[in-house]
Design a protein around this motif. Structure first.
Motif, PDB file in Angstrom:
ATOM      1  N   LEU A 126       2.132  -9.947  -5.288  1.00  0.00           N
ATOM      2  CA  LEU A 126       2.820  -8.710  -4.931  1.00  0.00           C
ATOM      3  C   LEU A 126       4.287  -8.812  -5.361  1.00  0.00           C
ATOM      4  O   LEU A 126       5.062  -9.595  -4.801  1.00  0.00           O
ATOM      5  CB  LEU A 126       2.726  -8.466  -3.426  1.00  0.00           C
TER       6      LEU A 126
ATOM      7  N   LEU B 156      -1.047  -2.110  -2.022  1.00  0.00           N
ATOM      8  CA  LEU B 156      -0.284  -1.253  -1.121  1.00  0.00           C
ATOM      9  C   LEU B 156      -0.819   0.174  -1.112  1.00  0.00           C
ATOM     10  O   LEU B 156      -1.305   0.683  -2.132  1.00  0.00           O
ATOM     11  CB  LEU B 156       1.187  -1.236  -1.521  1.00  0.00           C
TER      12      LEU B 156
ATOM     13  N   LEU C 218       4.196   5.794 -12.080  1.00  0.00           N
ATOM     14  CA  LEU C 218       4.014   5.693 -10.628  1.00  0.00           C
ATOM     15  C   LEU C 218       4.674   6.916 -10.008  1.00  0.00           C
ATOM     16  O   LEU C 218       5.863   6.915  -9.707  1.00  0.00           O
ATOM     17  CB  LEU C 218       4.648   4.405 -10.089  1.00  0.00           C
TER      18      LEU C 218
ATOM     19  N   ALA D  88       7.766  -6.446  -7.003  1.00  0.00           N
ATOM     20  CA  ALA D  88       8.445  -5.251  -7.509  1.00  0.00           C
ATOM     21  C   ALA D  88       9.906  -5.618  -7.682  1.00  0.00           C
ATOM     22  O   ALA D  88      10.513  -6.227  -6.793  1.00  0.00           O
ATOM     23  CB  ALA D  88       8.288  -4.073  -6.551  1.00  0.00           C
TER      24      ALA D  88
ATOM     25  N   VAL E 242       8.595   0.809  -1.350  1.00  0.00           N
ATOM     26  CA  VAL E 242       9.024  -0.277  -2.243  1.00  0.00           C
ATOM     27  C   VAL E 242       9.825   0.292  -3.409  1.00  0.00           C
ATOM     28  O   VAL E 242      10.880  -0.245  -3.787  1.00  0.00           O
ATOM     29  CB  VAL E 242       7.802  -1.069  -2.753  1.00  0.00           C
TER      30      VAL E 242
ATOM     31  N   LEU F 271       0.458  -5.508  -6.595  1.00  0.00           N
ATOM     32  CA  LEU F 271       1.198  -4.618  -5.694  1.00  0.00           C
ATOM     33  C   LEU F 271       0.604  -3.217  -5.714  1.00  0.00           C
ATOM     34  O   LEU F 271       0.378  -2.616  -4.652  1.00  0.00           O
ATOM     35  CB  LEU F 271       2.665  -4.570  -6.122  1.00  0.00           C
ATOM     36  N   VAL F 272       0.346  -2.700  -6.901  1.00  0.00           N
ATOM     37  CA  VAL F 272      -0.190  -1.341  -7.041  1.00  0.00           C
ATOM     38  C   VAL F 272      -1.570  -1.222  -6.400  1.00  0.00           C
ATOM     39  O   VAL F 272      -1.896  -0.211  -5.779  1.00  0.00           O
ATOM     40  CB  VAL F 272      -0.240  -0.944  -8.535  1.00  0.00           C
TER      41      VAL F 272
ATOM     42  N   SER G 258       6.168  -3.066   4.382  1.00  0.00           N
ATOM     43  CA  SER G 258       6.064  -3.434   2.959  1.00  0.00           C
ATOM     44  C   SER G 258       6.811  -4.727   2.676  1.00  0.00           C
ATOM     45  O   SER G 258       6.348  -5.579   1.908  1.00  0.00           O
ATOM     46  CB  SER G 258       6.630  -2.310   2.088  1.00  0.00           C
TER      47      SER G 258
ATOM     48  N   VAL H 221       6.627  -3.765 -11.781  1.00  0.00           N
ATOM     49  CA  VAL H 221       5.749  -3.944 -10.610  1.00  0.00           C
ATOM     50  C   VAL H 221       4.516  -4.721 -11.053  1.00  0.00           C
ATOM     51  O   VAL H 221       4.126  -4.686 -12.223  1.00  0.00           O
ATOM     52  CB  VAL H 221       5.337  -2.592  -9.984  1.00  0.00           C
TER      53      VAL H 221
ATOM     54  N   HIS I 117       3.319   2.922   1.383  1.00  0.00           N
ATOM     55  CA  HIS I 117       4.033   1.659   1.283  1.00  0.00           C
ATOM     56  C   HIS I 117       4.612   1.463  -0.115  1.00  0.00           C
ATOM     57  O   HIS I 117       5.722   0.955  -0.279  1.00  0.00           O
ATOM     58  CB  HIS I 117       3.110   0.479   1.628  1.00  0.00           C
ATOM     59  N   LEU I 118       3.859   1.880  -1.124  1.00  0.00           N
ATOM     60  CA  LEU I 118       4.346   1.755  -2.496  1.00  0.00           C
ATOM     61  C   LEU I 118       5.584   2.618  -2.704  1.00  0.00           C
ATOM     62  O   LEU I 118       6.546   2.201  -3.370  1.00  0.00           O
ATOM     63  CB  LEU I 118       3.247   2.155  -3.474  1.00  0.00           C
ATOM     64  N   GLU I 119       5.589   3.796  -2.119  1.00  0.00           N
ATOM     65  CA  GLU I 119       6.754   4.675  -2.220  1.00  0.00           C
ATOM     66  C   GLU I 119       7.992   4.030  -1.594  1.00  0.00           C
ATOM     67  O   GLU I 119       9.102   4.140  -2.123  1.00  0.00           O
ATOM     68  CB  GLU I 119       6.463   6.007  -1.529  1.00  0.00           C
TER      69      GLU I 119
END
Length: 279
Positions: free
Chosen positions: A119, A141, A106, A121, A149, A137-138, A212, A133, A145-147
């Motif tokens: 979802l 988002l 990621l 993490a 988290v 979720l992957v 998030s 994760v 937003h993933l960053e």
């Protein structure tokens, strides 16, 4: 005399735990007070039990034998040990379950991919946890937003939350019968998440992290909380509102633990002084 020591320790522990109420103060003051009231009472009981065991069943203090108190202390220490082994085994099972998940990249981070649409993490492990994760979720988002988290989870890794909260969880299990154990545990969980949120807010947009957070806590936990520190922890009710408000407010500096803040815990070792004067 030994039994009096045990009863005194129990009375002090009960009184201290009963004195807790929901504080309205800065993060550092809340953390210091909650941690002291959560940890000091069981530490005092633990040290008293060790002192009684060291003095043995044939105590001569006051001319009263200590066989009854010795057995009580021995049973309590065995109870502590059994709970520790049980939690360690459950934690090991969580770690082994996470390690069965495939590794994915990621960005510049490697994580275990959990095959579920929920979802999720979190950091799973002890001193060196792994990032886990979920596929949901992957896929759900956005990269932004993933960053956010992942930045929050990096905060948990930085503060070694999985390691320290494993031991605090053990203390929670051992002293569930003391007053305010659950409220104090929930308070420490909330403060842990606020600390990780604060760490992440220095690297990403706090508003994006708040968005998030709202997405992730809407789903139920998919892994045991033992040896796990996840973005959605302690997310129900006013705890979630508290975290959102903290992210939207000006950042509050979170000081590292200072040595002097641990001085109060030295009082819990006073029962060991009795061993020196025991004959």
């Amino acid at each position: 005399m030994h039994l009096i020591m045990i009863l005194n320790a129990l009375a002090v522990a009960w009184w201290l735990r009963s004195s807790w109420n929901q504080p309205q103060a800065s993060w550092s003051l809340r953390w210091g007070r909650s941690l002291f009231l959560f940890l000091f009472p069981p530490l005092l009981i633990f040290m008293t039990a060790i002192a009684v065991l060291f003095m043995g069943p044939q105590g001569a203090m006051g001319g009263i034998t200590g066989s009854v108190s010795y057995v009580v202390a021995l049973i309590y220490m065995a109870f502590f040990a059994i709970l520790c082994i049980k939690l360690a085994f459950q934690g090991w099972q969580s770690v082994e379950s996470a390690r069965k998940c495939p590794l994915v990249n990621l960005g510049d981070k490697r994580a275990r991919l959990l095959q579920t649409g929920a979802l999720f993490a979190g950091q799973i492990g002890f001193w060196q946890p792994e990032l886990v994760v979920s596929q949901g979720l992957v896929q759900t988002l956005s990269p932004e937003h993933l960053e956010s988290v992942l930045a929050h989870e990096q905060g948990h890794h930085y503060y070694r939350d999985t390691f320290w909260f494993f031991w605090l969880g053990w203390v929670r299990s051992c002293t569930a019968w003391l007053p305010n154990t659950e409220p104090l545990w929930e308070e420490l969980l909330a403060l842990r998440e606020l600390r990780a949120d604060g760490y992440a807010a220095l690297q990403v947009d706090p508003l994006v992290l708040a968005e998030s957070l709202l997405l992730v806590v809407s789903t139920s936990p998919v892994l045991s909380e033992i040896c796990c520190a996840a973005l959605g922890s302690s997310g129900a009710g006013d705890r979630l509102e508290q975290r959102i408000e903290a992210l939207l407010a000006p950042p509050e500096p979170i000081a590292e633990a200072q040595l002097q803040s641990w001085h109060g815990f030295l009082l819990a070792f006073l029962p060991l002084v009795a061993v020196i004067f025991h004959s």
